[in-house]
Design a protein around this motif. Structure first.
Motif, PDB file in Angstrom:
ATOM      1  N   ARG A 315       0.820  -1.213   0.000  1.00  0.00           N
ATOM      2  CA  ARG A 315       0.000   0.000   0.000  1.00  0.00           C
ATOM      3  C   ARG A 315       0.853   1.263   0.000  1.00  0.00           C
ATOM      4  O   ARG A 315       0.547   2.237  -0.682  1.00  0.00           O
ATOM      5  CB  ARG A 315      -0.906   0.021   1.236  1.00  0.00           C
ATOM      6  N   ASN A 331      -3.602   5.422   4.248  1.00  0.00           N
ATOM      7  CA  ASN A 331      -3.827   4.047   3.810  1.00  0.00           C
ATOM      8  C   ASN A 331      -5.198   3.577   4.285  1.00  0.00           C
ATOM      9  O   ASN A 331      -5.615   3.865   5.409  1.00  0.00           O
ATOM     10  CB  ASN A 331      -2.758   3.115   4.369  1.00  0.00           C
ATOM     11  N   GLN A 385      -1.274   3.758  -9.925  1.00  0.00           N
ATOM     12  CA  GLN A 385      -1.646   2.604  -9.108  1.00  0.00           C
ATOM     13  C   GLN A 385      -1.423   1.303  -9.872  1.00  0.00           C
ATOM     14  O   GLN A 385      -0.840   0.344  -9.346  1.00  0.00           O
ATOM     15  CB  GLN A 385      -3.119   2.711  -8.691  1.00  0.00           C
ATOM     16  N   LEU A 493      -7.328   0.383  -0.762  1.00  0.00           N
ATOM     17  CA  LEU A 493      -6.017   0.983  -0.982  1.00  0.00           C
ATOM     18  C   LEU A 493      -5.827   2.284  -0.220  1.00  0.00           C
ATOM     19  O   LEU A 493      -4.842   2.464   0.494  1.00  0.00           O
ATOM     20  CB  LEU A 493      -5.809   1.264  -2.478  1.00  0.00           C
TER      21      LEU A 493
END
Length: 529
Positions: A315, A331, A385, A493
């Motif tokens: 993460r 997070n 990502q 995420l």
């Protein structure tokens, strides 16, 4: 993803359409202005740059995109905005009171409200709006939140300024579910058989702080102050939503003073670090960004495989690459954002463990695993990502093919049973009460795009909805969070902040309130210094 299609849901696939579009704006210095006592000019127009076009027709029933909803919030008013158990902002209602058995809710309405055309606002408008929202043929975004155990709420006029809502069964999330719905004028729409496509949507009549003035396709939407606004006349005479599809163009326009506000990417924040003319206002929208699994795909139907993938991910790496600074994100570990009632991080966090990931893959007999990851191609956050996820999984021996798609196409694909990709990136902004999240995870629910099914989760959501004891209800939703994360069909995420870059001369931001989706809870409070 669609939460304005379910419950109060604003499930938003944050998509940035980076099409080149010139900024045809004039400088705000050249906008119309009013004289100060010392002879200087104070601008009387607030120009907000947006990277999408809300179109030439909005209505409170079916409009569900971010910028259409911003326009709705500018023109219309709800009974109240539910921002938490201890944070309810009343607008058209003075109060909303539940009965002792939680089956009846009574709204007392303000008596000093006029529609923009001068007609009086009454309970008839409220009843009419909720009735239209409940009609399936109208495609109302909030229809599902007004249905309880397959039965609709009953909405009745008690008198001109009192409305009663009767539930078919107890729902402890009802206070939120019944709010946040904008009220439409019965005298304007009565008799319309297709509200979503009514020509009246092009000239909306509301009760909000600003009146609709003009729409220019691909350019702007302009509003003028409603001097009779029931919470006080707006301090800025005009508001313009200027359409600037390219983020770089919008950033330059903000730097030059051609617009007054724009929501920027974290990577652009340094451009305003030392600016005296622009202030950065990061704020929490309660958004959860995630990686989810498409359980229509055989490749990820094994729980061991999904857990192996979860243990492969990092993460910190993914979020740092995407959001630059921890000033703009935290997070995420739960299906709920931290601001939601009964949020807990007492869940399996899947701390990065490549060795354990490989062991689980071997146990599942999933060697040489090849997966496809769907994401919005022109979304810079999702691009980053996806790239880091690909690297993370490669370290565990999993090959990932990146499948970039147009945001609308991706959303449509997610709503169907398919095997075009095994995983996908998304994000949602839901409500505050955890019951508003059920449509994402309950078997066969409208926004359950993972095709996830766990009978225990279904049962717990049903229990949580009707449980009146707060401690017991909290335990139910904590267990829901733990089960879903342990099942590893959904990997949270990030909870990211939206970064509003705004003209430093603009005051009253705290009073106006920075809120999810709409940006401002009440734009009438904004002013120039």
């Amino acid at each position: 993803m669609g939460r304005k299609n379910v419950n109060i849901l604003i499930v938003i696939l944050v998509s940035f359409f980076l099409l080149l579009a010139g900024c045809s704006s004039k400088s705000t210095e050249n906008a119309s202005s009013k004289d100060k006592a010392d002879g200087a000019k104070t601008p009387d127009t607030f120009i907000y740059g947006i990277d999408g076009d809300p179109g030439n027709a909005v209505n409170v029933i079916s409009t569900g995109d971010r910028y259409g909803l911003m326009e709705i919030k500018t023109i219309y008013s709800p009974l109240y905005m539910y921002n938490g158990k201890d944070n309810v902002e009343y607008f058209l209602a003075e109060s909303m009171t539940a009965s002792e058995d939680f089956l009846t809710y009574t709204a007392k309405l303000r008596k000093d409200v006029k529609w923009h055309d001068g007609e009086a606002f009454t309970a008839d408008d409220v009843v009419y709006t909720y009735e239209q929202m409940l009609k399936e043929e109208n495609g109302g975004w909030a229809r599902s939140q007004l249905i309880f155990n397959n039965q609709p709420v009953k909405v009745e006029k008690v008198d001109d300024y009192t409305v009663k809502f009767t539930l078919p069964e107890v729902s402890m999330g009802a206070f939120e579910a019944l709010g946040n719905i904008f009220i439409m004028p019965k005298h304007v729409y009565e008799g319309e058989t297709n509200i979503a496509n009514s020509p009246k949507n092009a000239t909306p009549v509301g009760t909000g702080p600003y009146k609709f003035k003009e729409y220019k396709a691909g350019e702007s939407v302009t509003f003028e102050a409603n001097q009779d606004y029931f919470l006080g006349a707006p301090k800025i005479a005009n508001v313009v939503y200027r359409i600037i599809m390219d983020a770089n163009t919008a950033t330059m326009a903000l730097q030059k003073g051609e617009i007054n506000a724009f929501a920027i990417q974290p990577s652009d924040a340094t451009k305003f670090k030392d600016s005296k003319n622009v202030s950065l206002k990061p704020y929490d929208e309660g958004r959860v960004g995630y990686l989810a699994f498409n359980l229509s795909s055989k490749a990820v139907q094994s729980k061991e495989v999904r857990q192996a993938i979860a243990y492969s991910l990092n993460r910190d790496e993914i979020n740092t690459a995407s959001y630059v600074s921890s000033d703009y994100y935290v997070n995420a570990y739960s299906i709920l954002p931290e601001k939601a009632t009964y949020y807990t991080d007492n869940v399996e966090k899947f701390k990065t463990d490549t060795k354990k990931s490989k062991e689980l893959l071997a146990s599942a007999g999933a060697s040489d695993l090849k997966l496809k990851l769907g994401f919005t191609a022109n979304n810079p956050i999702q691009q980053k990502q996806a790239a880091v996820i690909q690297q993370n999984l490669q370290a565990a021996g999993i090959t990932v093919e990146l499948v970039g798609m147009d945001g609308t196409a991706l959303s449509q694909k997610m709503q169907s049973v398919h095997t075009d990709f095994d995983m996908y990136l998304g994000g949602y902004i839901m409500g505050i009460d955890p019951d508003t999240f059920n449509s994402l995870f309950v078997t066969d629910s409208t926004a359950n795009y993972m095709h996830y099914s766990n009978p225990k989760v279904d049962e717990l959501f049903n229990q949580g909805r009707v449980e009146k004891d707060d401690a017991k209800r909290e335990a139910i939703y904590e267990e829901i969070q733990q089960i879903i994360i342990e099942d590893a069909a959904f990997y949270p995420l990030v909870t990211n902040k939206r970064i509003l870059a705004i003209d430093s001369r603009i005051k009253g931001i705290e009073e106006a309130g920075l809120v999810p989706v709409y940006t401002f809870e009440d734009m009438s409070k904004l002013s120039y210094e």
